[in-house]
Design a protein around this motif. Structure first.
Motif, PDB file in Angstrom:
ATOM      1  N   GLN A   1     -33.841   3.742  68.127  1.00 51.52           N
ATOM      2  CA  GLN A   1     -32.937   4.936  68.317  1.00 51.52           C
ATOM      3  C   GLN A   1     -32.899   5.086  69.855  1.00 51.52           C
ATOM      4  OE1 GLN A   1     -35.321   8.375  66.835  1.00 51.52           O
ATOM      5  NE2 GLN A   1     -34.151   9.986  68.067  1.00 51.52           N
ATOM      6  N   GLU A   2     -31.648   5.654  69.986  1.00 47.74           N
ATOM      7  CA  GLU A   2     -31.176   5.577  71.536  1.00 47.74           C
ATOM      8  C   GLU A   2     -31.848   7.118  71.932  1.00 47.74           C
ATOM      9  OE1 GLU A   2     -29.291   3.984  73.456  1.00 47.74           O
ATOM     10  OE2 GLU A   2     -29.311   2.389  72.099  1.00 47.74           O
ATOM     11  N   ILE A   3     -32.280   7.417  72.920  1.00 51.91           N
ATOM     12  CA  ILE A   3     -32.822   8.431  73.941  1.00 51.91           C
ATOM     13  C   ILE A   3     -32.381   8.780  74.928  1.00 51.91           C
ATOM     14  CG2 ILE A   3     -35.053   8.123  72.278  1.00 51.91           C
ATOM     15  CD1 ILE A   3     -35.225   7.853  76.122  1.00 51.91           C
ATOM     16  N   SER A   4     -32.382  10.065  75.324  1.00 58.92           N
ATOM     17  CA  SER A   4     -31.925  10.318  76.888  1.00 58.92           C
ATOM     18  C   SER A   4     -32.990  11.582  77.337  1.00 58.92           C
ATOM     19  CB  SER A   4     -30.515  10.911  76.738  1.00 58.92           C
ATOM     20  OG  SER A   4     -30.276  11.530  77.944  1.00 58.92           O
ATOM     21  N   LEU A   5     -33.703  11.173  78.425  1.00 60.77           N
ATOM     22  CA  LEU A   5     -34.730  12.138  78.704  1.00 60.77           C
ATOM     23  C   LEU A   5     -34.283  12.866  80.213  1.00 60.77           C
ATOM     24  CD1 LEU A   5     -37.681  13.464  78.631  1.00 60.77           C
ATOM     25  CD2 LEU A   5     -38.295  11.479  80.162  1.00 60.77           C
ATOM     26  N   PRO A   6     -33.916  14.075  79.881  1.00 59.83           N
ATOM     27  CA  PRO A   6     -33.455  14.774  81.123  1.00 59.83           C
ATOM     28  C   PRO A   6     -34.475  14.719  82.184  1.00 59.83           C
ATOM     29  CG  PRO A   6     -32.970  16.023  79.068  1.00 59.83           C
ATOM     30  CD  PRO A   6     -34.019  14.901  78.999  1.00 59.83           C
ATOM     31  N   LEU A   7     -34.004  14.520  83.553  1.00 60.12           N
ATOM     32  CA  LEU A   7     -34.799  14.564  84.751  1.00 60.12           C
ATOM     33  C   LEU A   7     -34.570  15.749  85.589  1.00 60.12           C
ATOM     34  CD1 LEU A   7     -35.068  10.773  85.482  1.00 60.12           C
ATOM     35  CD2 LEU A   7     -36.661  11.878  84.165  1.00 60.12           C
ATOM     36  N   ALA A   8     -35.578  16.523  86.142  1.00 56.73           N
ATOM     37  CA  ALA A   8     -35.503  17.508  87.072  1.00 56.73           C
ATOM     38  C   ALA A   8     -34.321  18.656  86.422  1.00 56.73           C
ATOM     39  CB  ALA A   8     -34.838  16.963  88.286  1.00 56.73           C
ATOM     40  N   SER A   9     -34.439  18.936  85.104  1.00 55.71           N
ATOM     41  CA  SER A   9     -33.843  19.978  84.406  1.00 55.71           C
ATOM     42  C   SER A   9     -32.421  19.695  84.380  1.00 55.71           C
ATOM     43  CB  SER A   9     -34.095  21.243  84.859  1.00 55.71           C
ATOM     44  OG  SER A   9     -35.161  21.725  84.832  1.00 55.71           O
ATOM     45  N   GLY A  10     -32.088  18.159  84.430  1.00 54.86           N
ATOM     46  CA  GLY A  10     -30.638  17.943  84.554  1.00 54.86           C
ATOM     47  C   GLY A  10     -29.810  17.719  85.611  1.00 54.86           C
ATOM     48  N   LYS A  11     -30.585  17.866  86.799  1.00 55.31           N
ATOM     49  CA  LYS A  11     -30.076  17.768  88.125  1.00 55.31           C
ATOM     50  C   LYS A  11     -29.995  16.159  88.664  1.00 55.31           C
ATOM     51  CE  LYS A  11     -32.133  22.290  89.466  1.00 55.31           C
ATOM     52  NZ  LYS A  11     -33.112  22.713  90.156  1.00 55.31           N
ATOM     53  N   LEU A  12     -30.751  15.460  88.188  1.00 50.72           N
ATOM     54  CA  LEU A  12     -30.562  13.967  88.189  1.00 50.72           C
ATOM     55  C   LEU A  12     -30.184  13.339  86.726  1.00 50.72           C
ATOM     56  CD1 LEU A  12     -34.186  13.446  89.854  1.00 50.72           C
ATOM     57  CD2 LEU A  12     -31.741  13.327  91.113  1.00 50.72           C
ATOM     58  N   SER A  13     -29.631  12.080  87.087  1.00 49.61           N
ATOM     59  CA  SER A  13     -29.225  11.224  85.880  1.00 49.61           C
ATOM     60  C   SER A  13     -30.490  11.165  84.771  1.00 49.61           C
ATOM     61  CB  SER A  13     -28.630  10.023  86.376  1.00 49.61           C
ATOM     62  OG  SER A  13     -27.581  10.078  87.126  1.00 49.61           O
ATOM     63  N   PRO A  14     -30.139  11.415  83.645  1.00 57.71           N
ATOM     64  CA  PRO A  14     -31.087  10.918  82.650  1.00 57.71           C
ATOM     65  C   PRO A  14     -31.989   9.632  82.638  1.00 57.71           C
ATOM     66  CG  PRO A  14     -29.312  11.037  81.482  1.00 57.71           C
ATOM     67  CD  PRO A  14     -29.050  11.460  83.031  1.00 57.71           C
ATOM     68  N   PHE A  15     -33.094   9.645  82.126  1.00 61.52           N
ATOM     69  CA  PHE A  15     -33.591   8.215  81.861  1.00 61.52           C
ATOM     70  C   PHE A  15     -33.254   7.699  80.213  1.00 61.52           C
ATOM     71  CE2 PHE A  15     -36.392   5.324  80.046  1.00 61.52           C
ATOM     72  CZ  PHE A  15     -36.970   4.444  80.970  1.00 61.52           C
ATOM     73  N   THR A  16     -32.231   6.888  80.087  1.00 62.93           N
ATOM     74  CA  THR A  16     -31.993   6.679  78.797  1.00 62.93           C
ATOM     75  C   THR A  16     -32.429   5.479  78.473  1.00 62.93           C
ATOM     76  OG1 THR A  16     -29.845   5.529  79.821  1.00 62.93           O
ATOM     77  CG2 THR A  16     -29.717   7.849  79.218  1.00 62.93           C
ATOM     78  N   GLY A  17     -32.524   5.082  77.250  1.00 58.13           N
ATOM     79  CA  GLY A  17     -32.992   3.676  76.557  1.00 58.13           C
ATOM     80  C   GLY A  17     -32.897   3.622  75.113  1.00 58.13           C
ATOM     81  N   LYS A  18     -33.545   2.593  74.734  1.00 57.30           N
ATOM     82  CA  LYS A  18     -33.837   2.447  73.104  1.00 57.30           C
ATOM     83  C   LYS A  18     -35.230   2.399  73.002  1.00 57.30           C
ATOM     84  CE  LYS A  18     -30.597  -0.076  70.971  1.00 57.30           C
ATOM     85  NZ  LYS A  18     -29.956  -1.167  70.206  1.00 57.30           N
ATOM     86  N   VAL A  19     -35.554   3.150  71.981  1.00 59.36           N
ATOM     87  CA  VAL A  19     -36.850   3.335  71.365  1.00 59.36           C
ATOM     88  C   VAL A  19     -37.377   1.642  70.847  1.00 59.36           C
ATOM     89  CG1 VAL A  19     -38.672   4.251  69.886  1.00 59.36           C
ATOM     90  CG2 VAL A  19     -36.838   5.410  70.808  1.00 59.36           C
ATOM     91  N   ALA A  20     -38.498   1.048  71.585  1.00 61.64           N
ATOM     92  CA  ALA A  20     -39.097  -0.127  71.187  1.00 61.64           C
ATOM     93  C   ALA A  20     -40.153  -0.206  70.256  1.00 61.64           C
ATOM     94  CB  ALA A  20     -39.335  -0.976  72.306  1.00 61.64           C
ATOM     95  N   TYR A  21     -40.791   1.300  70.166  1.00 62.43           N
ATOM     96  CA  TYR A  21     -42.221   1.095  69.446  1.00 62.43           C
ATOM     97  C   TYR A  21     -42.259   2.695  69.331  1.00 62.43           C
ATOM     98  CZ  TYR A  21     -47.092   1.511  68.407  1.00 62.43           C
ATOM     99  OH  TYR A  21     -48.178   1.559  67.907  1.00 62.43           O
ATOM    100  N   ALA A  22     -42.546   3.250  68.257  1.00 60.75           N
ATOM    101  CA  ALA A  22     -43.106   4.503  67.764  1.00 60.75           C
ATOM    102  C   ALA A  22     -44.169   4.534  67.080  1.00 60.75           C
ATOM    103  CB  ALA A  22     -41.745   5.372  67.490  1.00 60.75           C
ATOM    104  N   PHE A  23     -45.251   5.395  67.229  1.00 60.92           N
ATOM    105  CA  PHE A  23     -46.180   5.639  66.514  1.00 60.92           C
ATOM    106  C   PHE A  23     -46.670   7.101  66.332  1.00 60.92           C
ATOM    107  CE2 PHE A  23     -51.010   6.137  66.160  1.00 60.92           C
ATOM    108  CZ  PHE A  23     -51.156   5.454  64.832  1.00 60.92           C
ATOM    109  N   SER A  24     -47.132   7.465  65.187  1.00 62.44           N
ATOM    110  CA  SER A  24     -47.454   8.916  65.038  1.00 62.44           C
ATOM    111  C   SER A  24     -48.470   9.106  63.942  1.00 62.44           C
ATOM    112  CB  SER A  24     -46.390   9.568  64.641  1.00 62.44           C
ATOM    113  OG  SER A  24     -46.402  11.189  64.469  1.00 62.44           O
TER     114      SER A  24
END
Length: 162
Positions: A71-94
Motif C-alpha cells: 500500500q502507498e502511504i503518505s505521512l504528513p510532517l509538521a502539520s503539512g508544512k514540510l513535504s510528507p514522508f511517502t513510501g510503500k508498506v513493506a510489512y504490516a502486522f496487527s
C-alpha cells in the motif's frame, strides 16, 4: 620402572592436538563480522529540522488495521508544512496487543520508517518509531513530549548498537 609409551600413543596425541587446533581456527573464522560505525556517512535528512511534530491521528492512520503490504502511504510532517514522508508498506502486522508497520520510503532514497502502536490499560495508545537508512548517518526517533509526538533527529549510531 620404565614407563615407555608406544609410538602409536604419541601419534594419537599428535592427531588430537592438531584436530583441536584446527577446530579452534575454524571457530574464529565463523564469527559474524562487526559492522564498524562510519561517522563520515552522508546525511539524508539535512533539509529537515531537528524536531518535527506529528499528529496522533496521522500515526493512528498509518498503523490502522486496514494497512496492507504494498500500500502507498503518505505521512504528513509538521502539520503539512514540510513535504510528507511517502513510501510503500513493506510489512504490516496487527493483533489485539500491538500494530506495527514498516514503510520503504520513496521520498528519501534508502530510508525505512518503522512504527508500532501499543494500547495502554487506560485506553490511550503509545507509539514508538524510527526513520533511518543504513547508507546514511542520520535518523529520526519518535518521542512523546507531553501530549504530542515528535520526530527527533539523531545520529544513526546513537540508536543502533552491534
Amino acid at each position: 620402572m620404565n614407563y615407555h609409551k608406544p609410538t602409536g600413543i604419541r601419534l594419537i596425541y599428535a592427531i588430537c592436538l592438531f584436530a583441536s587446533l584446527s577446530l579452534k581456527a575454524q571457530d574464529s573464522k565463523t564469527k559474524a563480522p562487526l559492522r564498524e560505525p562510519d561517522y563520515n556517512k552522508s546525511k539524508i535528512f539535512n533539509s529537515l529540522p531537528a524536531s518535527i511534530e506529528v499528529s496522533d491521528l496521522d500515526l493512528q492512520t498509518l498503523v490502522a488495521p486496514g494497512t496492507r503490504k504494498s500500500q502507498e502511504i503518505s505521512l504528513p510532517l509538521a502539520s503539512g508544512k514540510l513535504s510528507p514522508f511517502t513510501g510503500k508498506v513493506a510489512y504490516a502486522f496487527s493483533n489485539e496487543r500491538m500494530r506495527t508497520v514498516t514503510v520503504q520510503s520513496t521520498s528519501f532514497n534508502g530510508a525505512v520508517l518503522t512504527l508500532s502502536s501499543v494500547p495502554k490499560s487506560d485506553g490511550t495508545v503509545r507509539y514508538t518509531g524510527r526513520i533511518f537508512s543504513y547508507q546514511h548517518g542520520d535518523a529520526f526517533e519518535l518521542q512523546q513530549k507531553g501530549d504530542h509526538y515528535y520526530w527527533i533527529k539523531k545520529n544513526l549510531y546513537e540508536m543502533m548498537a552491534e
